[in-house]
Design a protein around this motif. Sequence first.
Motif, PDB file in Angstrom:
ATOM      1  N   SER A   1     -29.561  51.864   9.340  1.00  0.00           N
ATOM      2  CA  SER A   1     -28.306  51.401   9.907  1.00  0.00           C
ATOM      3  C   SER A   1     -27.439  50.822   8.810  1.00  0.00           C
ATOM      4  O   SER A   1     -27.914  50.131   7.929  1.00  0.00           O
ATOM      5  CB  SER A   1     -28.575  50.326  10.974  1.00  0.00           C
ATOM      6  OG  SER A   1     -29.420  50.836  11.978  1.00  0.00           O
TER       7      SER A   1
ATOM      8  N   VAL B   1     -24.867  48.418   6.990  1.00  0.00           N
ATOM      9  CA  VAL B   1     -24.480  47.020   7.012  1.00  0.00           C
ATOM     10  C   VAL B   1     -23.383  46.844   5.977  1.00  0.00           C
ATOM     11  O   VAL B   1     -23.151  47.718   5.157  1.00  0.00           O
ATOM     12  CB  VAL B   1     -25.674  46.091   6.698  1.00  0.00           C
ATOM     13  CG1 VAL B   1     -26.732  46.218   7.755  1.00  0.00           C
ATOM     14  CG2 VAL B   1     -26.251  46.381   5.327  1.00  0.00           C
TER      15      VAL B   1
ATOM     16  N   ASP C   1     -24.861  51.045  19.654  1.00  0.00           N
ATOM     17  CA  ASP C   1     -23.564  50.581  19.193  1.00  0.00           C
ATOM     18  C   ASP C   1     -22.855  49.985  20.405  1.00  0.00           C
ATOM     19  O   ASP C   1     -22.514  50.702  21.343  1.00  0.00           O
ATOM     20  CB  ASP C   1     -22.761  51.746  18.615  1.00  0.00           C
ATOM     21  CG  ASP C   1     -21.410  51.325  18.074  1.00  0.00           C
ATOM     22  OD1 ASP C   1     -20.692  50.571  18.766  1.00  0.00           O
ATOM     23  OD2 ASP C   1     -21.051  51.757  16.960  1.00  0.00           O
TER      24      ASP C   1
ATOM     25  N   ARG D   1     -32.276  47.534  19.141  1.00  0.00           N
ATOM     26  CA  ARG D   1     -31.347  46.889  18.210  1.00  0.00           C
ATOM     27  C   ARG D   1     -29.935  47.168  18.692  1.00  0.00           C
ATOM     28  O   ARG D   1     -29.532  48.327  18.839  1.00  0.00           O
ATOM     29  CB  ARG D   1     -31.556  47.453  16.808  1.00  0.00           C
ATOM     30  CG  ARG D   1     -30.514  47.050  15.766  1.00  0.00           C
ATOM     31  CD  ARG D   1     -30.818  47.789  14.470  1.00  0.00           C
ATOM     32  NE  ARG D   1     -29.756  47.651  13.486  1.00  0.00           N
ATOM     33  CZ  ARG D   1     -29.893  47.036  12.325  1.00  0.00           C
ATOM     34  NH1 ARG D   1     -31.048  46.482  12.012  1.00  0.00           N
ATOM     35  NH2 ARG D   1     -28.896  46.979  11.462  1.00  0.00           N
TER      36      ARG D   1
ATOM     37  N   GLU E   1     -26.067  46.869  17.789  1.00  0.00           N
ATOM     38  CA  GLU E   1     -25.212  46.694  16.627  1.00  0.00           C
ATOM     39  C   GLU E   1     -23.787  46.366  17.060  1.00  0.00           C
ATOM     40  O   GLU E   1     -23.261  46.951  18.011  1.00  0.00           O
ATOM     41  CB  GLU E   1     -25.227  47.953  15.764  1.00  0.00           C
ATOM     42  CG  GLU E   1     -26.593  48.247  15.166  1.00  0.00           C
ATOM     43  CD  GLU E   1     -26.596  49.469  14.268  1.00  0.00           C
ATOM     44  OE1 GLU E   1     -25.621  50.253  14.345  1.00  0.00           O
ATOM     45  OE2 GLU E   1     -27.557  49.637  13.498  1.00  0.00           O
TER      46      GLU E   1
ATOM     47  N   THR F   1     -22.629  44.715  12.013  1.00  0.00           N
ATOM     48  CA  THR F   1     -22.593  45.710  10.941  1.00  0.00           C
ATOM     49  C   THR F   1     -21.271  45.667  10.181  1.00  0.00           C
ATOM     50  O   THR F   1     -21.078  46.424   9.231  1.00  0.00           O
ATOM     51  CB  THR F   1     -22.825  47.119  11.494  1.00  0.00           C
ATOM     52  OG1 THR F   1     -21.853  47.400  12.503  1.00  0.00           O
ATOM     53  CG2 THR F   1     -24.217  47.221  12.105  1.00  0.00           C
TER      54      THR F   1
END
Length: 549
Positions: free
Chosen positions: A26, A28, A43, A70, A72, A96
């Motif tokens: 992913s 960052v 997302d 997760r 984001e 992110t």
Amino acid sequence: MSEEGTRSLLHRRGIIKTVGAGVAASAVPGGTAVASDHVEVVDIVEAGADDTGTEPIDDVFADHAGDDTRIEFPEGRYRVNDLTLYGLTNFAMVGTGEAVLVPGDEYDPRTWIAGTNNRDVRVENFVIDNTGEGVGSSLTVHAYDGLVVRDVTKRGHHDAGTAAFGFRVIEADGTGTVERLRAADGGDSVGIYTDPVGEITYRDCHVELFANNGVYGSLGTGAVHVDGGLYRNNNVASVRLGAPGSTVTGATFRVDDPPDDYGNCRAVRVADGPGPVAIEDCEIRMISGRGTGGVVGAFSGGSFTVRDTAIHVGPRYTTVGSGGTRTSYAIHVDPATEAEVGSRTIEDTVITGAGDRVAPVEFARDDNELRNVCVEQSGEDRAGIVFHDSADNVVSDSTVSVPGEAIVLDGDSSVDRDGVSTDGSCAWPTEGDAVGDDGGEAAGTAGGEAGGPPKPRRRTGTASRSAAAARRRATSSPSTATSRDRPRATRRLTTATRSPTTAPSPGGRLTSRTRTPSTASLRTSRRPTTWMSRSTGSRFPPSLSGRTS
């Protein structure tokens, strides 16, 4: 399946990236790829959340928060009323880009982002916008094990009676890490409230201007470790610890411009537990304001050590209740009215400064040892080390250069002296960073501005690091640089003395049976009322707003 249901499933599959091998990369900030062991990566904007800060994202978050997930948050503003992290395993919420979380119109200050009964949960890379008038949003996360909070910045004053942050490790063998948490705008209550059963580390954090302790970590049974960071102008204490094995290492403390109504500003307070607490390789500057010392052993606290540390006390940092007429302490230990007497060791430590009356070091209980300590003070009627009704003490291989008496015995006190000089000077240990009598940088030095980020520090190279500290370094993420990763070099705390060692009484032992007027200062404390979770025993302090001592 209905057509509407099919469209919904396809939409969900479009926004959830299923990773067959269990590892995803992913993006960052900065373009660095970070491996993820989450099966589902969501997302939140693609999932339907508003990133303009207009509409709350609570429902979208709740729909997707789950195990092995997760979520984001791309760059944007996200309005939040209530995000619950409860009973999750292997879960992460990660910004992110510059992901800004702003409290909504219906938020509860105490449960804004909160939850417990988690395992392996991570919160990373967020900005909390707390700049609105009267806003006090709290982030409180408890986990059995594997709690990680990293790169969270709170902007704006915390206008609430609840703690700004709360973190707890529930299991005795569990661990947690909080790295680079920044809360520099202060608040009406506690900065970080932490009462772990397991072990938790706060690494390279910045906590400033909180009214009731910066890090309130003395009420748990698990060890709390403060590793690096800057802690400045917090009332009661910048860091308050008491559990066995707790440590403060490589941190910078300053009291130099606290609000007028902050009545007792201290750097480190050992309280509410037996210790031992280790304070090592720290820089403590008590420049102005009121307080009872840089390192304080409270009446409810036990054993502690101060090692490889520099403490400066300026003349404008004065004792509580003196009206500004008495300069305060570098190290002060209260009588043990609610704790075991314990023991204290001060070694390889320099104490500088100036002031009037009392002394920079004072002990009001037995069993204290000072080794290779340099105390230098200027001013009027300033003694060096005072013992009040304090027996079984040792001062050895040390310099105590003060205007008044080097060692004062009050009441039923005694001390063994060996190699103690009363003439010498103390070198401030940070290279290029000498300290003047008022606590500022001496003329012509390269010191940075007061209140800025911690300056590069010279390391001691001593073998006094605990095994627990070594283990924490070995198991920390290799991608995370800590304060201990900086270059280390041996530093010299004291200069060679310029006169023969002062001769002690016969046998090297000084005793006193005469009581002199006490210079004891305010010794009061109040524990916060706590709410107990029935399921986990977690304690959430509902109100910690008082400016107590």
